[in-house]
Design an enzyme around this catalytic site. Structure first.
Site, PDB file in Angstrom:
ATOM      1  N   HIS A   1       0.862  -1.183   0.000  1.00 40.44           N
ATOM      2  CA  HIS A   1       0.000   0.000   0.000  1.00 40.44           C
ATOM      3  C   HIS A   1       0.899   1.234   0.000  1.00 40.44           C
ATOM      4  O   HIS A   1       2.026   1.191   0.499  1.00 40.44           O
ATOM      5  CB  HIS A   1      -0.845  -0.043   1.280  1.00 40.44           C
ATOM      6  CG  HIS A   1      -1.881   1.016   1.408  1.00 40.44           C
ATOM      7  ND1 HIS A   1      -1.591   2.292   1.825  1.00 40.44           N
ATOM      8  CD2 HIS A   1      -3.219   0.995   1.190  1.00 40.44           C
ATOM      9  CE1 HIS A   1      -2.707   3.009   1.868  1.00 40.44           C
ATOM     10  NE2 HIS A   1      -3.716   2.242   1.493  1.00 40.44           N
TER      11      HIS A   1
ATOM     12  N   LYS B   1     -10.024  -0.022  10.522  1.00 47.24           N
ATOM     13  CA  LYS B   1     -10.285  -1.277   9.794  1.00 47.24           C
ATOM     14  C   LYS B   1     -10.616  -2.395  10.780  1.00 47.24           C
ATOM     15  O   LYS B   1     -11.147  -3.430  10.400  1.00 47.24           O
ATOM     16  CB  LYS B   1      -9.074  -1.676   8.953  1.00 47.24           C
ATOM     17  CG  LYS B   1      -8.772  -0.688   7.822  1.00 47.24           C
ATOM     18  CD  LYS B   1      -7.662  -1.198   6.943  1.00 47.24           C
ATOM     19  CE  LYS B   1      -6.949  -0.100   6.186  1.00 47.24           C
ATOM     20  NZ  LYS B   1      -7.704   0.473   5.086  1.00 47.24           N
TER      21      LYS B   1
ATOM     22  N   CYS C   1      -4.685   2.548  -3.681  1.00 50.56           N
ATOM     23  CA  CYS C   1      -3.413   3.017  -3.095  1.00 50.56           C
ATOM     24  C   CYS C   1      -2.318   1.967  -3.279  1.00 50.56           C
ATOM     25  O   CYS C   1      -1.537   1.688  -2.357  1.00 50.56           O
ATOM     26  CB  CYS C   1      -3.561   3.353  -1.611  1.00 50.56           C
ATOM     27  SG  CYS C   1      -4.666   4.713  -1.299  1.00 50.56           S
TER      28      CYS C   1
ATOM     29  N   GLN D   1      -4.266  -4.924   7.121  1.00 53.68           N
ATOM     30  CA  GLN D   1      -5.328  -5.812   6.640  1.00 53.68           C
ATOM     31  C   GLN D   1      -5.309  -7.142   7.388  1.00 53.68           C
ATOM     32  O   GLN D   1      -6.360  -7.664   7.738  1.00 53.68           O
ATOM     33  CB  GLN D   1      -5.163  -6.068   5.134  1.00 53.68           C
ATOM     34  CG  GLN D   1      -5.314  -4.830   4.267  1.00 53.68           C
ATOM     35  CD  GLN D   1      -6.757  -4.331   4.158  1.00 53.68           C
ATOM     36  OE1 GLN D   1      -7.712  -5.062   4.426  1.00 53.68           O
ATOM     37  NE2 GLN D   1      -6.929  -3.081   3.772  1.00 53.68           N
TER      38      GLN D   1
ATOM     39  N   ASP E   1       3.410  -4.590   7.714  1.00 50.25           N
ATOM     40  CA  ASP E   1       2.187  -3.800   7.632  1.00 50.25           C
ATOM     41  C   ASP E   1       1.025  -4.752   7.918  1.00 50.25           C
ATOM     42  O   ASP E   1       0.665  -5.579   7.080  1.00 50.25           O
ATOM     43  CB  ASP E   1       2.073  -3.178   6.228  1.00 50.25           C
ATOM     44  CG  ASP E   1       0.779  -2.398   6.051  1.00 50.25           C
ATOM     45  OD1 ASP E   1      -0.115  -2.497   6.912  1.00 50.25           O
ATOM     46  OD2 ASP E   1       0.656  -1.697   5.028  1.00 50.25           O
TER      47      ASP E   1
HETATM   48  N1  PLP Z   1      -1.577  -0.613   4.568  1.00 49.46           N
HETATM   49  C1  PLP Z   1      -2.568  -1.309   4.015  1.00 49.46           C
HETATM   50  C2  PLP Z   1      -2.309  -2.703   3.527  1.00 49.46           C
HETATM   51  C3  PLP Z   1      -3.838  -0.739   3.903  1.00 49.46           C
HETATM   52  O1  PLP Z   1      -4.832  -1.432   3.337  1.00 49.46           O
HETATM   53  C4  PLP Z   1      -4.041   0.575   4.398  1.00 49.46           C
HETATM   54  C5  PLP Z   1      -5.361   1.229   4.261  1.00 49.46           C
HETATM   55  O2  PLP Z   1      -6.065   1.029   3.288  1.00 49.46           O
HETATM   56  C6  PLP Z   1      -2.968   1.248   4.984  1.00 49.46           C
HETATM   57  C7  PLP Z   1      -1.751   0.619   5.046  1.00 49.46           C
HETATM   58  C8  PLP Z   1      -3.111   2.624   5.522  1.00 49.46           C
HETATM   59  O3  PLP Z   1      -3.930   2.650   6.635  1.00 49.46           O
HETATM   60  P1  PLP Z   1      -4.395   4.064   7.242  1.00 49.46           P
HETATM   61  O4  PLP Z   1      -4.919   4.873   6.093  1.00 49.46           O
HETATM   62  O5  PLP Z   1      -5.447   3.701   8.213  1.00 49.46           O
HETATM   63  O6  PLP Z   1      -3.217   4.689   7.878  1.00 49.46           O
END
Ligand code: PLP
Length: 406
Positions: free
Chosen positions: A122, A225, A364, A202, A199
């Site tokens: 992401h 999430k 993203c 998810q 990360d």
């Molecule tokens: N990493 C992953 C795999 C994500 O799906 C997301 C959000 O869609 C993020 C990071 C970023 O999360 P946040 O926008 O809550 O900081």
């Protein structure tokens, strides 16, 4: 027993209608809905228990501090961290990864050093590293997924070279649902002396997480999430890495003493938490995690595996639908395109008319879109409250879209 009807009753929004149809909410990968316990906890905090934290000696400040600080322990339990002192509270994964980039990586990486990423990351786990590329000549090195969307852990380990200073990798793709064997990757990276950032935005939603078992150095999660409020989150930091980190943001709370000439920082983890935090968001986040743990992460994972298999079989019957990513053991996240000219945005608009909420776009994940050779996909991402009947509704709506665009 996993009482789906009762669970759905815990989420008031699920009983509303959208465009005259019952809501079918399949955009959980973007953000999940909130159970009553979280909504009530937010109401209770603002109605009866609100004050700033860590600062006052009065009753309400102590009460708010106790509730807020209690969440650190809840997160440690959720992630099976050895100590709540390894949990830095923040606004979400984006902040957590940026903190690692500024506090840990920036002071120690030099021009020519490498950060190893998978092509599925992401942007939150890409752009902070681009900052280091732009500012200090750090090189971003990429590992591709296989055709089925899986990621071979050995390919990641093999890509670690003498210049690699960090592996930063997702445990679950927000686009493909691919689950990555981060435990094997961590063991291989550590054998080469390289720390690993996971990360978990998810993955932590869909499966039990044990940071001690994974052995990673950093593990980032995001509250919204995980059925909690937006603006809440945390990152687990291994004590050895925590000791190496410079402070991130400067301000109140992260210091012990400030004079005109000097500053003495607070002890970790508060050293990395400057200013008034998302007090009520964090309290709500703790309640959301308690809610998930009360259902049981194994039970949630089993329920969602049933949804994944059911949806997978239904999608397989639609020969005009291209599902991206078929890795075994994937999470219940499906990205797809439709044969013919229909753009993902058009498909999602048709689905919306039927009350079905999905995400459409690049998610993203620019490098992954490039790797897949698509500019956008539709994504249906399932959560702990979704049903097989909702998958049928999705399929009906997709068939309608196909009839319109074919
Ligand atoms: N990493 C992953 C795999 C994500 O799906 C997301 C959000 O869609 C993020 C990071 C970023 O999360 P946040 O926008 O809550 O900081």
């Amino acid at each position: 027993m996993y009482d789906l009807e009762k669970i759905r009753g815990d989420f008031p929004i699920l009983s509303r209608q959208v465009n005259g149809k019952p809501l079918t909410y399949l955009d959980n990968g973007a953000s999940a809905q909130k159970p009553n316990v979280v909504i009530e906890a937010i109401n209770q905090a603002y109605s009866h228990e609100y004050s700033n934290v860590h600062r006052g000696l009065h009753y309400l400040s102590n009460l708010a501090t106790e509730k807020y600080e209690g969440v650190r322990g809840t997160i440690a339990k959720f992630l099976n961290a050895a100590s709540e002192d390894s949990i830095v509270l923040n606004s979400g994964t984006t902040e957590g990864i940026n903190m690692v980039a500024y506090s840990w990586a920036m002071p120690r990486l030099e021009a020519g050093d490498e950060i190893l990423l998978s092509v599925m990351e992401h942007h939150a786990n890409i752009v902070p590293w681009h900052f280091l590329r732009e500012r200090q000549g750090v090189i971003l090195k990429w590992v591709d997924t296989a055709l089925d969307g899986s990621l071979d852990p050995q390919a990641v380990i093999d890509a670690i070279g003498p210049k690699t200073k960090l592996v930063a990798i997702t445990q679950c793709s927000n686009v493909l649902g691919t689950v990555v064997d981060v435990k094997t990757i961590t063991a291989g990276a550590h054998a080469k002396g390289v720390p690993v950032l996971v990360d978990g935005s998810q993955s932590a939603v869909h499966m039990p997480v044990d940071v001690q078992d994974i052995g990673c150095d950093f593990f980032a999660i995001t509250g919204h999430k995980l059925y909690g409020p937006s603006g809440s989150g945390a990152i687990y930091v291994h004590p050895d890495r925590m000791a190496e980190m410079r402070p991130f943001l400067g301000g109140g709370d992260m210091i012990k003493e400030v004079t005109k000439d000097a500053v003495v920082y607070n002890d970790p983890p508060m050293k990395f938490e400057a200013g008034t935090p998302g007090i009520v968001q964090t309290i709500g986040f703790g309640v959301a995690l308690d809610y998930m743990m009360s259902l049981g992460m194994e039970n949630i994972a089993a329920h969602e595996a049933g949804l994944r298999d059911y949806a997978g079989a239904k999608f397989a019957g639609l020969n005009w639908l291209n599902v991206q990513g078929q890795a075994s053991g994937k999470a219940a996240i499906f990205s797809f395109t439709m044969e013919g000219a229909a753009h993902a945005h058009d498909i999602s608009t048709i689905l919306d008319k039927k009350g079905v909420a999905v995400r459409a776009g690049h998610h993203c994940a620019g490098p992954l879109m490039e790797h897949l050779g698509v500019s956008a996909t539709c994504r249906a991402s399932f959560g702990l409250y979704n049903t097989k009947a909702e998958i049928d509704t999705l399929i009906d709506a997709l068939e309608l879209a196909h009839d319109l665009f074919a």
